[in-house]
Each structure stands twice: as C-alpha cells, then as structure tokens.
Design a protein around this motif. Sequence first.
Motif, mmCIF file in Angstrom:
data_model
loop_
_atom_site.group_PDB
_atom_site.id
_atom_site.type_symbol
_atom_site.label_atom_id
_atom_site.label_comp_id
_atom_site.label_asym_id
_atom_site.label_seq_id
_atom_site.Cartn_x
_atom_site.Cartn_y
_atom_site.Cartn_z
ATOM 1 N N SER A 41 0.825 -1.206 0.000
ATOM 2 C CA SER A 41 0.000 0.000 0.000
ATOM 3 C C SER A 41 0.862 1.260 0.000
ATOM 4 N N TRP A 42 2.026 1.205 0.635
ATOM 5 C CA TRP A 42 2.939 2.343 0.618
ATOM 6 C C TRP A 42 3.433 2.590 -0.795
ATOM 7 N N PHE A 43 3.788 1.517 -1.476
ATOM 8 C CA PHE A 43 4.306 1.612 -2.838
ATOM 9 C C PHE A 43 3.233 2.168 -3.782
ATOM 10 N N ASP A 44 2.011 1.648 -3.673
ATOM 11 C CA ASP A 44 0.917 2.126 -4.521
ATOM 12 C C ASP A 44 0.576 3.583 -4.241
ATOM 13 N N SER A 45 0.559 3.957 -2.969
ATOM 14 C CA SER A 45 0.212 5.340 -2.644
ATOM 15 C C SER A 45 1.275 6.314 -3.141
ATOM 16 N N ILE A 51 1.931 10.470 -9.648
ATOM 17 C CA ILE A 51 1.073 10.758 -10.803
ATOM 18 C C ILE A 51 0.372 12.088 -10.609
ATOM 19 N N SER A 52 -0.155 12.321 -9.413
ATOM 20 C CA SER A 52 -0.896 13.566 -9.195
ATOM 21 C C SER A 52 0.014 14.777 -9.105
ATOM 22 N N GLU A 101 13.267 -7.168 -11.438
ATOM 23 C CA GLU A 101 14.137 -7.182 -10.273
ATOM 24 C C GLU A 101 13.404 -6.928 -8.961
ATOM 25 N N ILE A 102 12.155 -6.468 -9.033
ATOM 26 C CA ILE A 102 11.386 -6.159 -7.825
ATOM 27 C C ILE A 102 10.854 -7.459 -7.226
ATOM 28 N N ASP A 103 10.889 -7.542 -5.894
ATOM 29 C CA ASP A 103 10.380 -8.704 -5.180
ATOM 30 C C ASP A 103 8.887 -8.876 -5.474
ATOM 31 N N ASP A 104 8.451 -10.122 -5.620
ATOM 32 C CA ASP A 104 7.055 -10.406 -5.962
ATOM 33 C C ASP A 104 6.066 -9.926 -4.900
ATOM 34 N N ASN A 105 6.520 -9.756 -3.671
ATOM 35 C CA ASN A 105 5.634 -9.256 -2.620
ATOM 36 C C ASN A 105 5.192 -7.818 -2.870
ATOM 37 N N TYR A 106 5.988 -7.052 -3.599
ATOM 38 C CA TYR A 106 5.686 -5.646 -3.845
ATOM 39 C C TYR A 106 4.948 -5.415 -5.156
ATOM 40 N N ILE A 107 4.864 -6.426 -5.998
ATOM 41 C CA ILE A 107 4.236 -6.259 -7.311
ATOM 42 C C ILE A 107 2.717 -6.281 -7.154
ATOM 43 N N THR A 108 2.082 -5.188 -7.546
ATOM 44 C CA THR A 108 0.629 -5.103 -7.610
ATOM 45 C C THR A 108 0.265 -4.685 -9.028
ATOM 46 N N ASN A 109 -1.020 -4.604 -9.296
ATOM 47 C CA ASN A 109 -1.440 -4.175 -10.634
ATOM 48 C C ASN A 109 -0.986 -2.752 -10.929
ATOM 49 N N ILE A 110 -1.010 -1.913 -9.922
ATOM 50 C CA ILE A 110 -0.587 -0.522 -10.109
ATOM 51 C C ILE A 110 0.895 -0.460 -10.445
ATOM 52 N N VAL A 111 1.687 -1.227 -9.742
ATOM 53 C CA VAL A 111 3.131 -1.235 -9.988
ATOM 54 C C VAL A 111 3.423 -1.791 -11.378
ATOM 55 N N ARG A 112 2.699 -2.809 -11.780
ATOM 56 C CA ARG A 112 2.947 -3.462 -13.056
ATOM 57 C C ARG A 112 2.451 -2.637 -14.244
ATOM 58 N N PHE A 113 1.284 -2.005 -14.114
ATOM 59 C CA PHE A 113 0.660 -1.383 -15.279
ATOM 60 C C PHE A 113 0.868 0.122 -15.399
ATOM 61 N N THR A 114 1.382 0.787 -14.388
ATOM 62 C CA THR A 114 1.628 2.226 -14.501
ATOM 63 C C THR A 114 2.655 2.559 -15.578
ATOM 64 N N PRO A 115 3.808 1.877 -15.643
ATOM 65 C CA PRO A 115 4.732 2.193 -16.741
ATOM 66 C C PRO A 115 4.140 1.893 -18.115
#
Length: 145
Positions: A41-45, A51-52, A101-115
């Motif tokens: 949640s920290w990473f997504d926020s 973005i904002s 290279e990012i740990d799978d615990n931190y990968i969310t849809n936001i992290v994956r699809f934002t780039p």
Amino acid sequence: MAIEKWLAITSVALFAMFAGEMISIYSYVVDPPENAIIDDSWFDSKIFQFISIGVAPAGILAAVPFFMTKQYGSKSIGGLIVAGGVILLVGMIVCYMMLDEIDDNYITNIVRFTPVLFMILSPAVIIVGAYLTKQKKVRPKKEFF
C-alpha cells in the motif's frame, strides 16, 4: 518569451520530474535498505502521489500551449512538447525494465501497469508536439478594397 513557451518548458520539467520519481522509487524497492519497512500500500500510494504531482499537471501544461498555438503552429513549442513525451517514454521504459528485479511481494497491478499506461500515452504527447512543428502559419488575407 511568450507564456505558451514557459508553459511548455514547465511541462517538460514536470515530465522529467515524474520519470525521475518513478525511477527512484522503483530502484528503491529493487534494493531496499535492511531496516526499511515497505508494504504494497505504501508503494501504490507513492505511485499515485507521483502521478498527481508530476504527470497530471505536465499533461495539462502540455495541452494548454498546444491549444494556444494550434492555429499558427510553433516549432519551438512543438519541440518542447515532443521532448517531454520522449522523456516520459524513456523513463517508463526504464521502470518497466526494473519490474523483473522487484520482489514479488511488492508487485501489484498498479506497480505493473503504470509504466505500461504511460508508455502508451507518451506517443500521444509526441504526436501533439509533432503536429505543432508541422503546422504552417496562416497569413492574413489582404483587403485591397
């Protein structure tokens, strides 16, 4: 300089700031410090915050000079908008390459699809800037009578 040129310069700076922020947070999560507490949640926020703060105002600041100069075109303003789109594209490609290279615990849809989202949107910015560079100045008609 006219106001539209300053707005285009500001949009390039904000595109560069957003790309730098995204690269820095992705590289932070790739190699976090030992005592860091990171949850998804920290990473997504943080991504939403960047973005904002960065790319949303940059898009608006690229659109305003486009609408101000689309009647007569401007090579310098169009070039600045193209540069902003290229900076955004390159930054998002770098972020996308860091995903492995990012740990799978931190990968969310936001992290994956934002780039990916901004890699898709950056050609639109480049096309808008290229349109301004190709636009011909309209000469006013002379009235003889």
